[in-house]
Design an enzyme around this catalytic site. Sequence first.
Site, PDB file in Angstrom:
ATOM      1  N   TYR B  37       0.836  -1.201   0.000  1.00 18.66           N
ATOM      2  CA  TYR B  37       0.000   0.000   0.000  1.00 18.66           C
ATOM      3  C   TYR B  37       0.872   1.254   0.000  1.00 18.66           C
ATOM      4  O   TYR B  37       1.913   1.298   0.654  1.00 18.66           O
ATOM      5  CB  TYR B  37      -0.882   0.053   1.261  1.00 18.66           C
ATOM      6  CG  TYR B  37      -1.953  -0.993   1.342  1.00 18.66           C
ATOM      7  CD1 TYR B  37      -2.620  -1.453   0.214  1.00 18.66           C
ATOM      8  CD2 TYR B  37      -2.338  -1.510   2.580  1.00 18.66           C
ATOM      9  CE1 TYR B  37      -3.623  -2.401   0.311  1.00 18.66           C
ATOM     10  CE2 TYR B  37      -3.342  -2.457   2.688  1.00 18.66           C
ATOM     11  CZ  TYR B  37      -3.980  -2.904   1.554  1.00 18.66           C
ATOM     12  OH  TYR B  37      -4.979  -3.833   1.664  1.00 18.66           O
ATOM     13  N   HIS B 193     -12.587   3.332   6.050  1.00 21.73           N
ATOM     14  CA  HIS B 193     -11.354   2.575   5.804  1.00 21.73           C
ATOM     15  C   HIS B 193     -10.942   1.712   6.994  1.00 21.73           C
ATOM     16  O   HIS B 193      -9.882   1.077   6.949  1.00 21.73           O
ATOM     17  CB  HIS B 193     -10.206   3.526   5.453  1.00 21.73           C
ATOM     18  CG  HIS B 193     -10.201   3.978   4.027  1.00 21.73           C
ATOM     19  ND1 HIS B 193     -10.276   5.290   3.648  1.00 21.73           N
ATOM     20  CD2 HIS B 193     -10.133   3.263   2.865  1.00 21.73           C
ATOM     21  CE1 HIS B 193     -10.254   5.390   2.327  1.00 21.73           C
ATOM     22  NE2 HIS B 193     -10.181   4.171   1.825  1.00 21.73           N
ATOM     23  N   ARG B 223      -5.842   6.839  -9.043  1.00 26.71           N
ATOM     24  CA  ARG B 223      -4.959   5.803  -8.504  1.00 26.71           C
ATOM     25  C   ARG B 223      -5.540   4.452  -8.888  1.00 26.71           C
ATOM     26  O   ARG B 223      -6.683   4.370  -9.351  1.00 26.71           O
ATOM     27  CB  ARG B 223      -4.818   5.908  -6.981  1.00 26.71           C
ATOM     28  CG  ARG B 223      -6.090   5.588  -6.232  1.00 26.71           C
ATOM     29  CD  ARG B 223      -5.926   5.779  -4.720  1.00 26.71           C
ATOM     30  NE  ARG B 223      -5.061   4.766  -4.118  1.00 26.71           N
ATOM     31  CZ  ARG B 223      -5.498   3.627  -3.579  1.00 26.71           C
ATOM     32  NH1 ARG B 223      -6.789   3.348  -3.554  1.00 26.71           N
ATOM     33  NH2 ARG B 223      -4.667   2.761  -3.040  1.00 26.71           N
ATOM     34  N   ASN B 225      -6.297   0.365  -7.568  1.00 23.61           N
ATOM     35  CA  ASN B 225      -6.327  -0.614  -6.496  1.00 23.61           C
ATOM     36  C   ASN B 225      -6.659  -1.956  -7.146  1.00 23.61           C
ATOM     37  O   ASN B 225      -7.116  -1.992  -8.298  1.00 23.61           O
ATOM     38  CB  ASN B 225      -7.371  -0.243  -5.444  1.00 23.61           C
ATOM     39  CG  ASN B 225      -7.283  -1.150  -4.233  1.00 23.61           C
ATOM     40  OD1 ASN B 225      -6.200  -1.485  -3.780  1.00 23.61           O
ATOM     41  ND2 ASN B 225      -8.440  -1.579  -3.743  1.00 23.61           N
ATOM     42  N   GLU B 265      -9.200  -1.781 -10.021  1.00 21.02           N
ATOM     43  CA  GLU B 265     -10.058  -0.610  -9.934  1.00 21.02           C
ATOM     44  C   GLU B 265      -9.273   0.624 -10.343  1.00 21.02           C
ATOM     45  O   GLU B 265      -8.247   0.948  -9.731  1.00 21.02           O
ATOM     46  CB  GLU B 265     -10.546  -0.412  -8.498  1.00 21.02           C
ATOM     47  CG  GLU B 265     -11.448  -1.522  -8.010  1.00 21.02           C
ATOM     48  CD  GLU B 265     -11.816  -1.393  -6.530  1.00 21.02           C
ATOM     49  OE1 GLU B 265     -12.720  -2.128  -6.104  1.00 21.02           O
ATOM     50  OE2 GLU B 265     -11.205  -0.587  -5.814  1.00 21.02           O
ATOM     51  N   TYR B 316      -6.872 -10.079   3.651  1.00 23.95           N
ATOM     52  CA  TYR B 316      -7.873  -9.019   3.487  1.00 23.95           C
ATOM     53  C   TYR B 316      -8.497  -9.077   2.095  1.00 23.95           C
ATOM     54  O   TYR B 316      -9.698  -8.911   1.938  1.00 23.95           O
ATOM     55  CB  TYR B 316      -7.222  -7.653   3.717  1.00 23.95           C
ATOM     56  CG  TYR B 316      -8.138  -6.494   3.421  1.00 23.95           C
ATOM     57  CD1 TYR B 316      -9.163  -6.148   4.297  1.00 23.95           C
ATOM     58  CD2 TYR B 316      -7.996  -5.754   2.259  1.00 23.95           C
ATOM     59  CE1 TYR B 316     -10.008  -5.098   4.010  1.00 23.95           C
ATOM     60  CE2 TYR B 316      -8.834  -4.698   1.961  1.00 23.95           C
ATOM     61  CZ  TYR B 316      -9.838  -4.376   2.843  1.00 23.95           C
ATOM     62  OH  TYR B 316     -10.690  -3.331   2.549  1.00 23.95           O
ATOM     63  N   LYS B 317      -7.675  -9.340   1.092  1.00 23.61           N
ATOM     64  CA  LYS B 317      -8.181  -9.395  -0.273  1.00 23.61           C
ATOM     65  C   LYS B 317      -8.887 -10.722  -0.564  1.00 23.61           C
ATOM     66  O   LYS B 317      -9.427 -10.908  -1.657  1.00 23.61           O
ATOM     67  CB  LYS B 317      -7.038  -9.175  -1.275  1.00 23.61           C
ATOM     68  CG  LYS B 317      -6.524  -7.731  -1.267  1.00 23.61           C
ATOM     69  CD  LYS B 317      -5.280  -7.588  -2.124  1.00 23.61           C
ATOM     70  CE  LYS B 317      -4.638  -6.208  -2.038  1.00 23.61           C
ATOM     71  NZ  LYS B 317      -5.397  -5.131  -2.700  1.00 23.61           N
TER      72      LYS B 317
HETATM   73  C1  HEM Z   1     -12.561   9.469  -1.141  1.00 24.09           C
HETATM   74  C2  HEM Z   1     -12.376   8.453  -1.834  1.00 24.09           C
HETATM   75  C3  HEM Z   1     -12.266   7.039  -1.309  1.00 24.09           C
HETATM   76  C4  HEM Z   1     -13.278   6.192  -1.014  1.00 24.09           C
HETATM   77  C5  HEM Z   1     -14.773   6.479  -1.102  1.00 24.09           C
HETATM   78  C6  HEM Z   1     -12.683   4.946  -0.594  1.00 24.09           C
HETATM   79  C7  HEM Z   1     -13.396   3.830  -0.193  1.00 24.09           C
HETATM   80  C8  HEM Z   1     -12.847   2.629   0.195  1.00 24.09           C
HETATM   81  C9  HEM Z   1     -13.592   1.498   0.662  1.00 24.09           C
HETATM   82  C10 HEM Z   1     -15.107   1.467   0.839  1.00 24.09           C
HETATM   83  C11 HEM Z   1     -12.717   0.503   0.918  1.00 24.09           C
HETATM   84  C12 HEM Z   1     -13.075  -0.892   1.441  1.00 24.09           C
HETATM   85  C13 HEM Z   1     -12.946  -0.943   2.952  1.00 24.09           C
HETATM   86  C14 HEM Z   1     -13.550  -2.212   3.557  1.00 24.09           C
HETATM   87  O1  HEM Z   1     -12.871  -3.248   3.599  1.00 24.09           O
HETATM   88  O2  HEM Z   1     -14.713  -2.182   3.995  1.00 24.09           O
HETATM   89  C15 HEM Z   1     -11.407   1.008   0.604  1.00 24.09           C
HETATM   90  C16 HEM Z   1     -10.234   0.291   0.705  1.00 24.09           C
HETATM   91  C17 HEM Z   1      -8.988   0.841   0.541  1.00 24.09           C
HETATM   92  N1  HEM Z   1      -8.700   2.177   0.286  1.00 24.09           N
HETATM   93 FE1  HEM Z   1      -9.987   3.628  -0.134  1.00 24.09          FE
HETATM   94  N2  HEM Z   1     -11.328   5.066  -0.645  1.00 24.09           N
HETATM   95  C18 HEM Z   1     -11.026   6.330  -1.079  1.00 24.09           C
HETATM   96  C19 HEM Z   1      -9.790   6.858  -1.272  1.00 24.09           C
HETATM   97  C20 HEM Z   1      -8.614   6.203  -1.020  1.00 24.09           C
HETATM   98  C21 HEM Z   1      -7.312   6.783  -1.223  1.00 24.09           C
HETATM   99  C22 HEM Z   1      -7.025   8.172  -1.752  1.00 24.09           C
HETATM  100  C23 HEM Z   1      -6.416   5.849  -0.873  1.00 24.09           C
HETATM  101  C24 HEM Z   1      -4.939   6.083  -0.953  1.00 24.09           C
HETATM  102  C25 HEM Z   1      -4.005   5.445  -0.462  1.00 24.09           C
HETATM  103  C26 HEM Z   1      -7.170   4.663  -0.443  1.00 24.09           C
HETATM  104  C27 HEM Z   1      -6.632   3.471  -0.015  1.00 24.09           C
HETATM  105  C28 HEM Z   1      -7.332   2.304   0.226  1.00 24.09           C
HETATM  106  C29 HEM Z   1      -6.707   1.022   0.452  1.00 24.09           C
HETATM  107  C30 HEM Z   1      -5.217   0.727   0.466  1.00 24.09           C
HETATM  108  C31 HEM Z   1      -7.744   0.089   0.631  1.00 24.09           C
HETATM  109  C32 HEM Z   1      -7.601  -1.427   0.809  1.00 24.09           C
HETATM  110  C33 HEM Z   1      -7.803  -2.013  -0.563  1.00 24.09           C
HETATM  111  C34 HEM Z   1      -7.399  -3.448  -0.795  1.00 24.09           C
HETATM  112  O3  HEM Z   1      -6.402  -3.931  -0.245  1.00 24.09           O
HETATM  113  O4  HEM Z   1      -8.055  -4.109  -1.618  1.00 24.09           O
HETATM  114  N3  HEM Z   1      -8.494   4.927  -0.535  1.00 24.09           N
HETATM  115  N4  HEM Z   1     -11.511   2.310   0.173  1.00 24.09           N
END
Ligand code: HEM
Lengths: 200, 355
Positions: B37, B193, B223, B225, B265, B316-317
Amino acid sequence: MSKFQFPESIKSRPVYGTLEPRPGKAHLFVADAEGAEAIIEVAARDAGLMAKAHIIYIPKGADFADKLHALNPAQFYEGPTYAASVQRLRHVLENAHQGLQVYLTGTEGLMGQAQNEAMQAGIPHTAIQTEHRGSVARRMQCVHCKGITEDVMTDPFVCSHCGLNLFVRDHYSRRLAAYQGVCIDAEDPGNVPEPVELYK
Amino acid sequence: MTIQFNDETFRDDYSFRNSDWAIKRFPFPFHEDSYMYAVNMEQHRGGPEGSVYEKRFDVDEHYVSEMRDRAMVLADDPLRCQSLPHMTLAGWDLLELIMVSKSEDYPDLFELHRDGNQWRWINKPLGIDDSFTFLDETTLPYGPMEYITRQTQGDFCVLDQRDDMLWMDAGMVTTQADWSLDFDIGMNFFEWHAPVPLAHEKGIFVRALKFLLNIQQGAPARRLNWTMTVNPLLDTSPENYHKWGIQKTTLTPENIGSKQHLRVELQTFFRLPRSNALVFPIRCYLCSFQDLMTMPKWGRRLHRVVRDLPEELATYKGFIDNRPMMLDYLSQFDDGQPTSPGVWPDFETEPPLKT
Ligand code: HEM
């Protein structure tokens, strides 16, 4: 001791504090079970406060109603359940004047739900205090059927609505005042581990 | 180039397929042979011609079928689309952003005709020709956010910005990597988050939020993901996990190449003009392992990334149980040769697989 130090793992869970008497024109206390002890402590620290206090108390089998009554609050209501008390709570909040102080104490489920009512009624969050007391039981929402199961003490547990076996995900919604329950045996139907008590 | 829209499904018989064109432009998310990350954000100002980064809202061969899948999800569960009452203006902002962008970027597919607040929107691939009054909800069949996101690939979160914080106060979420809009609605950036491992401790969310709060109108960011999905299932929702989770156990060494998909994504961030809200489109691209392996560089790299990914992330994934089988498969495509830097496949210059 009815206070419990929650582990820090869950970023979405609100942080609970310790109730303090605050200056205010009126004071609303909403408590269940051992939350009564926190009210008694506030009253002990500010003897004048009870004359302007309204206590809404749900005993949940605990034995504090007489002690609360003995504090001589301006108004005292003992409700059988939260659901039965919520109309009264709403009414009080809607008719509140500027300067109301709100004190919520007891289980997470009670505090979370009452806090939502207070926020919806426009009470500023700076006028709301919380203190966890008593059971660490969780209020759970089943992510599948959306039904709420109250007072969950074990992980996993059975959804009281759809009957799925759910594990307790460390994710909390303030809007729902509930944690998230997710099917535990989706990838291996029928393989449900023995429930263990939460935080043990 | 005109796009040939596929007639395909993302459920039941899973007839979803990527053309050679779609494979070549797949947003492979790994710029090096390992993954962790990071605050991996950059400006969203176009990209190489034909790439998924070129347009503000990428439209591809899956468009029509994805919209059909979304309509089915919504019919089953209307709570996948929610908007708190104060978010309607942001919904109009979003409708405008998408209609203007798509009609400018794909004039052969979409047309927008404006005469003051009297608007006419033509969406040729979906056969829509609607006239309505901008900012008058009664003139559309749905609220503005729902109306336009039923016609746009990808999930959408619309974030209200107040008190130096972002709040998830509206969204259309039907192609999510296992999170629930209904549960998360009303939460702030740190709260939604909460379940993510390791990133909070690394300070990633604090820095990411700071960046997002400062995004200006006309200067969007993006970005990537990624996660893993068995079968090209768009609706990997927690709501339906008790139904689709079992599919993860159907992988075999024989079918893994076609069944296992890398799910990427493309996340973008746009400031909205009237509401000052931030919109966060999350566009999902799926590609089977066997299609990815047609690019030698991706084969080598994917093996190394999956092999070395920290256990917390693989858990987690949701693919920790299948990781050994994935590695058995992927290792056949890793001959140990070095890979070129960057995400592009470099098909012409990377050496073919040594056998
Ligand atoms: C405002 C916009 C954003 C929204 C609405 C959003 C929403 C989410 C949601 C709903 C999750 C899933 C959490 C769960 O497990 O329930 C997630 C995961 C995550 N988000 Fe965001 N996010 C946003 C921006 C960002 C940004 C800017 C970063 C930058 C580092 C970020 C990093 C992550 C990471 C690292 C994960 C875990 C993903 C994975 O390992 O699959 N997010 N986000």
